[in-house]
Design a protein around this motif. Structure first.
Motif, PDB file in Angstrom:
ATOM      1  N   HIS A  39      18.366  78.648  80.198  1.00 16.17           N
ATOM      2  CA  HIS A  39      18.480  77.365  80.907  1.00 16.17           C
ATOM      3  C   HIS A  39      19.167  77.566  82.261  1.00 16.17           C
ATOM      4  O   HIS A  39      20.349  77.279  82.421  1.00 16.17           O
ATOM      5  CB  HIS A  39      19.242  76.348  80.068  1.00 16.17           C
ATOM      6  CG  HIS A  39      18.611  76.086  78.746  1.00 16.17           C
ATOM      7  ND1 HIS A  39      17.425  75.397  78.620  1.00 16.17           N
ATOM      8  CD2 HIS A  39      18.984  76.440  77.500  1.00 16.17           C
ATOM      9  CE1 HIS A  39      17.108  75.328  77.343  1.00 16.17           C
ATOM     10  NE2 HIS A  39      18.025  75.951  76.643  1.00 16.17           N
ATOM     11  N   THR A  67      28.368  74.194  74.856  1.00 18.62           N
ATOM     12  CA  THR A  67      29.026  72.959  74.427  1.00 18.62           C
ATOM     13  C   THR A  67      29.575  73.159  73.019  1.00 18.62           C
ATOM     14  O   THR A  67      29.100  74.030  72.280  1.00 18.62           O
ATOM     15  CB  THR A  67      28.048  71.769  74.421  1.00 18.62           C
ATOM     16  OG1 THR A  67      26.996  72.043  73.491  1.00 18.62           O
ATOM     17  CG2 THR A  67      27.464  71.521  75.804  1.00 18.62           C
ATOM     18  N   SER A  74      28.988  71.477  70.483  1.00 19.28           N
ATOM     19  CA  SER A  74      27.920  71.236  69.499  1.00 19.28           C
ATOM     20  C   SER A  74      26.908  72.373  69.459  1.00 19.28           C
ATOM     21  O   SER A  74      26.099  72.455  68.538  1.00 19.28           O
ATOM     22  CB  SER A  74      27.182  69.937  69.835  1.00 19.28           C
ATOM     23  OG  SER A  74      26.439  70.102  71.030  1.00 19.28           O
ATOM     24  N   VAL A  78      24.456  72.671  71.576  1.00 24.95           N
ATOM     25  CA  VAL A  78      23.246  72.201  72.251  1.00 24.95           C
ATOM     26  C   VAL A  78      23.414  72.425  73.757  1.00 24.95           C
ATOM     27  O   VAL A  78      24.450  72.106  74.324  1.00 24.95           O
ATOM     28  CB  VAL A  78      23.009  70.701  71.957  1.00 24.95           C
ATOM     29  CG1 VAL A  78      21.829  70.172  72.752  1.00 24.95           C
ATOM     30  CG2 VAL A  78      22.816  70.484  70.470  1.00 24.95           C
ATOM     31  N   ARG A  79      22.379  72.971  74.383  1.00 20.82           N
ATOM     32  CA  ARG A  79      22.417  73.174  75.832  1.00 20.82           C
ATOM     33  C   ARG A  79      21.396  72.270  76.507  1.00 20.82           C
ATOM     34  O   ARG A  79      20.294  72.089  76.013  1.00 20.82           O
ATOM     35  CB  ARG A  79      22.110  74.625  76.181  1.00 20.82           C
ATOM     36  CG  ARG A  79      23.218  75.555  75.729  1.00 20.82           C
ATOM     37  CD  ARG A  79      23.120  76.852  76.459  1.00 20.82           C
ATOM     38  NE  ARG A  79      24.058  77.814  75.903  1.00 20.82           N
ATOM     39  CZ  ARG A  79      24.889  78.520  76.635  1.00 20.82           C
ATOM     40  NH1 ARG A  79      24.912  78.377  77.932  1.00 20.82           N
ATOM     41  NH2 ARG A  79      25.701  79.386  76.081  1.00 20.82           N
ATOM     42  N   HIS A  80      21.767  71.730  77.662  1.00 23.53           N
ATOM     43  CA  HIS A  80      20.859  70.897  78.455  1.00 23.53           C
ATOM     44  C   HIS A  80      19.885  71.799  79.204  1.00 23.53           C
ATOM     45  O   HIS A  80      20.250  72.865  79.657  1.00 23.53           O
ATOM     46  CB  HIS A  80      21.648  70.048  79.456  1.00 23.53           C
ATOM     47  CG  HIS A  80      22.261  68.840  78.842  1.00 23.53           C
ATOM     48  ND1 HIS A  80      21.854  67.574  79.159  1.00 23.53           N
ATOM     49  CD2 HIS A  80      23.224  68.696  77.900  1.00 23.53           C
ATOM     50  CE1 HIS A  80      22.551  66.700  78.457  1.00 23.53           C
ATOM     51  NE2 HIS A  80      23.389  67.359  77.693  1.00 23.53           N
TER      52      HIS A  80
END
Length: 199
Positions: free
Chosen positions: A156, A180, A182, A184-186
């Motif tokens: 990403h 993050t 969590s 999860v990566r944007h």
């Protein structure tokens, strides 16, 4: 959109710690002179990077933010390695001004970008299109920084037109997804992207 670029918290006043703590980050995670803008759940924090110190300054700012968000040291190390590489590339291959921007969603840093004053995306986009190489290829010196950043950001990493806040003239940003809590990566900067100016 709320902009706090004129907020006295950026000039080192005694109340700055409580204002930055209310934003979900420790006071030492945002340097003097930084700006912030908020639009919905997205918060933009931006700071000018000084030529000759851009990589070191970017690493320090990002490390403070990520530690303040509770990330483990391995994740902080990877992200600061990536941002240092981008800031170093900006100094070597582009022109000032340089700027670090971090985007937070619901108080968690999710995307980081380094902006420079050179709008030409040709070399950066070509480097980002190259297939990810093996470890030996990525770790060789010279020309391997963007593939390394892409690998650290789990693929990403993007380059796109951007405007440095302090000049309002066209430039470019190279950004990457932050680790993050969590996991999860944007895939890109969260939108809507608040606009703010460093003065």
């Amino acid at each position: 959109m709320e902009s706090v670029s004129d907020n006295p918290a950026h000039s080192g006043d005694p109340g700055s710690a409580s204002r930055w703590a209310a934003a979900g980050l420790p006071a030492d995670a945002v340097p003097d002179g930084a700006i912030a803008a908020t639009c919905g759940r997205v918060r933009l924090l931006a700071t000018a990077l000084q030529p000759g110190r851009a990589a070191r300054q970017a690493r320090a700012v990002l490390a403070g933010m990520l530690r303040g968000a509770g990330l483990d040291e391995a994740a902080v190390f990877d992200a600061t390695l990536a941002v240092g590489e981008l800031a170093g590339n900006a100094e070597r291959h582009a022109r000032p001004p340089y700027e670090l921007r971090a985007f937070l969603v619901a108080g968690a840093p999710v995307w980081c970008e380094v902006i420079d004053g050179d709008p030409d995306l040709t070399a950066v986009t070509a480097a980002l299109r190259r297939p990810l190489a093996g470890d030996d290829e990525v770790l060789r010196e010279g020309g391997r920084g963007l593939p390394l950043v892409r690998r650290l950001a789990e693929g990403h990493c993007r380059a796109y037109p951007a405007t440095p806040s302090c000049t309002g003239t066209p430039g470019k940003a190279v950004g990457f997804a932050l680790p993050t809590p969590s996991g999860v990566r944007h895939g890109g900067p969260p939108y809507p992207v608040p606009q703010a100016r460093l003065s």
